[in-house]
Design an enzyme around this catalytic site. Structure first.
Site, PDB file in Angstrom:
ATOM      1  N   GLY A 215       0.829  -1.201   0.000  1.00 22.86           N
ATOM      2  CA  GLY A 215       0.000   0.000   0.000  1.00 22.86           C
ATOM      3  C   GLY A 215       0.856   1.240   0.000  1.00 22.86           C
ATOM      4  N   LEU A 216       0.818   1.967  -1.116  1.00 20.27           N
ATOM      5  CA  LEU A 216       1.661   3.153  -1.269  1.00 20.27           C
ATOM      6  C   LEU A 216       0.810   4.399  -1.473  1.00 20.27           C
ATOM      7  CD1 LEU A 216       4.340   1.560  -3.626  1.00 20.27           C
ATOM      8  CD2 LEU A 216       4.510   1.912  -1.149  1.00 20.27           C
TER       9      LEU A 216
ATOM     10  N   MET B 205      -0.107   7.567   3.263  1.00 19.64           N
ATOM     11  CA  MET B 205       0.639   7.109   4.440  1.00 19.64           C
ATOM     12  C   MET B 205       1.726   6.120   4.052  1.00 19.64           C
ATOM     13  SD  MET B 205      -0.533   8.330   7.482  1.00 19.64           S
ATOM     14  CE  MET B 205      -0.544   7.085   8.766  1.00 19.64           C
TER      15      MET B 205
ATOM     16  N   SER C 112      -0.603   7.129  13.725  1.00 21.87           N
ATOM     17  CA  SER C 112      -1.103   8.489  13.599  1.00 21.87           C
ATOM     18  C   SER C 112       0.028   9.394  13.120  1.00 21.87           C
ATOM     19  CB  SER C 112      -1.639   8.998  14.942  1.00 21.87           C
ATOM     20  OG  SER C 112      -2.131  10.326  14.828  1.00 21.87           O
TER      21      SER C 112
ATOM     22  N   GLU D 194     -10.014  12.588  19.014  1.00 21.09           N
ATOM     23  CA  GLU D 194      -9.784  13.526  17.906  1.00 21.09           C
ATOM     24  C   GLU D 194     -11.105  14.110  17.397  1.00 21.09           C
ATOM     25  OE1 GLU D 194      -8.783  12.576  13.388  1.00 21.09           O
ATOM     26  OE2 GLU D 194      -7.086  12.133  14.691  1.00 21.09           O
TER      27      GLU D 194
END
Length: 302
Positions: free
Chosen positions: A7-8, A11, A121, A180
């Site tokens: 997964g690019l 993040m 995070s 948050e």
């Protein structure tokens, strides 16, 4: 240390960059060929399939999964479970529901594949600032990942921690995101009140900048709010439609299951729901009832 990154997106790509800059070897995979080529240009080894990722890593292999939560994560981890072997480790760094971690870990343990959940995070700023990481898993498996985590964190000994067994990392991250929601809603309401006070002609960007220094309400979220308000404090190009990614809901569900009152987080989630309504049916019912019992005037729909 050598690691596979699955997964690019925003993040995953930035984490790959930070790892490469820290001297690690990264085998990078994504469904988007451009994303793979961008990673290769930075020094990563590209892979076009999950099987190729497994082939290009040496045992014991470590694979970090950074894809959208839900069916995609489930599919990727299931396939990796067939490709990896005894002693290998799968890290889920996305926003997975913690009970899914526990189930997956039990399945993978039958093949002696370690599973570690990392609540991550830092968003798009993580590349420069580092990532906050809440880690769940067996002590032995987590300890082997220290070189990776220390590179991704703000500093080697700050901003990350092994918080408990499998599931604990994503549980803590879930609560983090629920908090948050509440913080963001409080800022939003405060700025809306100031925006409505037209007779003072407040410069909301100026106010945000004042609060950023020395104030008890200063925070990174306030920093980002100041950035957003610079140039156009009316936010003319932004619709008041607010999505949610699931963790706020899970936090509220958990509060209900544990009989813990969490009104701020709950209401901040519900406020996001109301932001998506063009018109409230509940408000229509309220207006209709007032008209029926007291003859109160009703504003006609246009």
């Amino acid at each position: 240390m050598k690691i596979g990154m699955i997964g690019l997106g925003k993040m995953g790509a930035n984490m790959t960059s930070r790892l490469l800059r820290g001297g690690h070897e990264v085998v990078a995979f994504d469904l988007n060929e451009d994303a793979i080529q961008n990673a290769e240009a930075e020094g990563a080894v590209g892979a076009r399939t999950l099987a190729e990722v497994a082939e290009k890593l040496s045992s014991p292999r470590v694979v970090w999964v950074m894809v959208p939560s839900g069916k995609i994560t489930e599919s990727v981890i299931s396939e990796l479970g067939e490709l990896l072997r005894d002693g290998d480790t799968i890290i889920d760094g996305g926003n997975t529901f913690y009970k899914d971690d526990i189930r997956r870990a039990e399945t993978l343990a039958e093949k002696n594949i370690h599973y570690v959940d990392v609540g991550t995070s830092g968003g798009v700023w993580g590349l420069a600032e580092g990532y906050s990481m809440m880690i769940g898993g067996e002590t032995e498996a987590v300890s082997r990942l220290s070189p990776i985590v220390e590179t991704l964190a703000p500093t080697a000994d700050l901003g990350w921690g092994h918080v408990g067994p499998v599931g604990a990392g994503h549980f803590v991250k879930m609560i983090h995101n629920g908090i948050e929601y509440g913080l963001m809603q409080a800022y939003a309401e405060g700025f809306e009140i100031m925006h409505a006070k037209k007779d003072y002609g407040l410069d909301l960007h100026q106010v945000a900048e004042i609060w950023r220094h020395g104030s008890v309400v200063r925070s990174w979220l306030l920093d980002l709010t100041a950035n957003a308000l610079e140039g156009d404090q009316d936010l003319s190009d932004i619709a008041g439609y607010v999505s949610d990614s699931g963790e706020g809901r899970w936090t509220v569900f958990e509060a209900v299951d544990l009989d813990v009152p969490a009104p701020v987080i709950t209401l901040s989630l519900l406020r996001r729901f109301s932001s998506r309504q063009d018109e409230s049916y509940a408000a229509k019912i309220l207006s209709a009832m007032r008209n029926q019992f007291g003859g109160h005037a009703v504003k006609k729909a246009e």
